[in-house]
Design an enzyme around this catalytic site. Structure first.
Site, mmCIF file in Angstrom:
data_model
loop_
_atom_site.group_PDB
_atom_site.id
_atom_site.type_symbol
_atom_site.label_atom_id
_atom_site.label_comp_id
_atom_site.label_asym_id
_atom_site.label_seq_id
_atom_site.Cartn_x
_atom_site.Cartn_y
_atom_site.Cartn_z
ATOM 1 N N HIS A 58 0.862 -1.187 0.000
ATOM 2 C CA HIS A 58 0.000 0.000 0.000
ATOM 3 C C HIS A 58 0.894 1.232 0.000
ATOM 4 C CE1 HIS A 58 -3.725 -2.280 0.907
ATOM 5 N NE2 HIS A 58 -2.875 -3.106 1.473
ATOM 6 N N LEU A 59 0.812 2.014 -1.078
ATOM 7 C CA LEU A 59 1.653 3.221 -1.170
ATOM 8 C C LEU A 59 0.900 4.479 -0.730
ATOM 9 C CD1 LEU A 59 3.676 2.645 -4.489
ATOM 10 C CD2 LEU A 59 4.445 2.312 -2.137
ATOM 11 N N ARG A 60 -0.416 4.362 -0.557
ATOM 12 C CA ARG A 60 -1.254 5.419 0.048
ATOM 13 C C ARG A 60 -1.436 6.678 -0.798
ATOM 14 N NH1 ARG A 60 -3.434 1.760 3.111
ATOM 15 N NH2 ARG A 60 -2.397 1.313 5.078
ATOM 16 N N HIS B 274 -9.806 -9.913 -1.534
ATOM 17 C CA HIS B 274 -9.629 -9.845 -0.077
ATOM 18 C C HIS B 274 -10.613 -10.829 0.544
ATOM 19 C CE1 HIS B 274 -8.841 -7.568 3.718
ATOM 20 N NE2 HIS B 274 -10.045 -8.037 4.009
ATOM 21 N N ASP C 177 2.179 -7.010 2.338
ATOM 22 C CA ASP C 177 0.986 -6.242 2.711
ATOM 23 C C ASP C 177 1.427 -4.970 3.462
ATOM 24 O OD1 ASP C 177 -1.586 -5.378 2.979
ATOM 25 O OD2 ASP C 177 -2.233 -6.954 4.348
ATOM 26 N N GLY D 252 -2.731 -2.837 10.177
ATOM 27 C CA GLY D 252 -1.674 -2.828 9.168
ATOM 28 C C GLY D 252 -0.295 -2.684 9.771
HETATM 29 O O1 DOR Z 1 -4.033 -4.839 7.740
HETATM 30 C C1 DOR Z 1 -4.466 -4.442 6.651
HETATM 31 N N1 DOR Z 1 -4.257 -3.175 6.243
HETATM 32 N N2 DOR Z 1 -5.180 -5.270 5.874
HETATM 33 C C2 DOR Z 1 -5.810 -4.853 4.754
HETATM 34 O O2 DOR Z 1 -6.421 -5.674 4.103
HETATM 35 C C3 DOR Z 1 -5.745 -3.432 4.345
HETATM 36 C C4 DOR Z 1 -4.557 -2.780 4.902
HETATM 37 C C5 DOR Z 1 -4.575 -1.276 4.812
HETATM 38 O O3 DOR Z 1 -4.880 -0.750 3.736
HETATM 39 O O4 DOR Z 1 -4.212 -0.619 5.782
HETATM 40 ZN ZN ZN Z 2 -3.418 -5.204 1.710
#
Ligand code: DOR
Ligand code: ZN
Length: 437
Positions: free
Chosen positions: A65-67, A182, A308, A327
């Protein structure tokens, strides 16, 4: 421009090569692997002395995830790709749960153009399965693929409707686009924040039962089998999921799967501290699940290890456990966690562990990466697999340092990372080993 990386242990899982030698790069491509000292460097060649180190294809992380766009206070394409480089990762596939989500051509193009201007590793945007990740209507997959998208996912949210998921597999299947769902059945996972076991009960945390994850995996395997389409299962965390994927593969279902380093390193015992950095989705289950994940990696049921990487700011973590965002910022610890939990323990050879972080994820995404074959892009990691280090979250290159592994003693230090033959990261202590002849 030619570069010689010499005196290394050169490992290329794609060809099964694992031997002492020299790696030659030219004009951004791999030239060849030669026996150590077989040929001397010429004037103007760059030389990197990698004595005592492993040289391997740069890692390919298919779940990051690069946000950006929308949550640049957590991570950006610039900071996330620099964190990747620091972790030895040279290609990332980034998830579309951004704001706005990556569900249209303009957003894909924006991510690709930012990655080109500000990114230091290769970025492969994953687009949404459904418009707005709402689970109502399929995104324009053909258009997204034409823009360069290799996979679709609503990661963070499941495609709840079996009918829509079946259509997604069929449309994507026609395009040979990878679908990553997912796996979570929300009516069962509800507001659970930890694995529903003894620890969660003892600590008073609401639980996520294994069935809440496995029902969705079972459904998706049935749909993949019936449609004959390709399915990828992200962040596999439970023993039952491994068993179902193993059985599906044995029947010829076109399924691939990944697990994450944190499931190899943690069990739900770690909840005892209420450290919100342990909060992750799916939650960390029990030791018996961890053993099944390792067995699944060993026998090929689980094809890949992906981080992840889910950066979150302190603001979203410094609160009570159940309210914290799920996350883990994982790019800078993944190689060390794999070396420590799988390789140093003798559970997997270094070559096989690296295969699950290079050639296998590249094959899943169908991208020409993860190999040191002559002519391949010169994406390379140089690391010392034996070095002992203590993880320092405050020194993360990532903009977020939400990790449960701060102060852990681990094995493995990334010395340098090259993308298209250019050094994009080096350990300051290693700098003297990089020179021009
Ligand atoms: O822990 C997680 N964070 N699981 C996910 O499926 C999404 C991710 C997030 O985008 O923060
Ligand atoms: Zn993810």
């Amino acid at each position: 421009m030619r570069t010689l990386i010499k005196n290394a242990r050169v490992i290329d899982p794609a060809s099964g090569h694992d031997a002492p030698g020299d790696l030659w790069l030219e004009d951004g491509k791999v030239l060849e692997i030669t026996p150590a000292g077989a040929r001397a460097a010429q004037k103007n060649d760059a030389v990197i002395d990698a004595a005592g180190a492993v040289v391997a294809p740069g890692l390919v992380d298919l779940h990051v995830h690069l946000r950006e766009p929308g949550e640049e206070y957590k991570e950006t394409i610039a900071s996330g790709t620099r964190a990747a480089a620091a972790g030895g990762v040279t290609s990332v596939a980034c998830m579309p749960n951004t704001h706005p989500p990556i569900d249209n051509l303009a957003t894909v193009e924006m991510v690709l153009s930012k990655a080109k201007q500000q990114g230091v590793v290769n970025v492969y945007p994953i687009a949404c399965i459904t418009k707005g990740r709402k689970g109502e209507e399929l995104a324009e997959m053909g258009e997204l693929q034409a823009a360069g998208v290799k996979a679709v996912s609503d990661d963070g949210e499941p495609v709840a409707s079996p009918m829509l998921m079946r259509s997604a597999l069929q449309y994507a299947g026609m395009l040979d686009l990878l679908v990553i769902n997912h796996a979570e059945e929300k009516s069962l996972t509800g507001n659970g924040v930890a694995h529903a076991g003894f620890m969660a009960a003892k600590l008073g945390l609401s639980g996520v039962p294994r069935s809440g994850l496995e029902i969705m995996i079972a459904r998706d395997l049935l749909l993949a089998e019936e449609t004959g389409c390709r399915l990828h299962i992200p962040h596999v965390s439970t023993a039952g999921a491994v068993r179902m994927i193993r059985e599906a593969k044995a029947r010829g279902v076109k399924v691939t799967a990944e697990t994450a380093p944190h499931y190899l390193a943690l069990t739900d015992e770690c909840l005892a501290t209420y450290d919100t950095n342990v909060r992750v989705n799916p939650p960390v289950p029990e030791a018996s699940d961890q053993a099944a994940l390792i067995a699944g990696l060993q026998d090929g049921t689980l094809d890949a290890i992906a981080t992840d990487h889910a950066p979150h700011s302190r603001r979203e973590k410094e609160m009570e456990f159940a309210l914290a965002a799920p996350g883990i910022s994982g790019l800078e610890t993944s190689l060390s966690l794999v070396l420590t939990t799988l390789v140093a323990t003798g559970k997997m050879s270094l070559l096989e562990a690296l295969r699950r972080m290079t050639a296998n994820p590249a094959a899943i995404l169908k991208i020409p990466k993860g190999t040191l074959a002559p002519g391949a892009d010169a994406d390379v990691v140089i690391f010392n697999p034996e070095a002992e280090r203590v993880i320092q979250a405050k020194e993360f290159v990532s903009q977020s340092n939400n990790t449960p592994f701060d102060q852990w003693q681990v094995k493995g230090r990334v010395l340098a990372t090259l993308v298209a033959g250019q050094v994009v990261f080096f350990d300051p202590a290693f700098e003297g080993k990089i020179r021009k002849v």
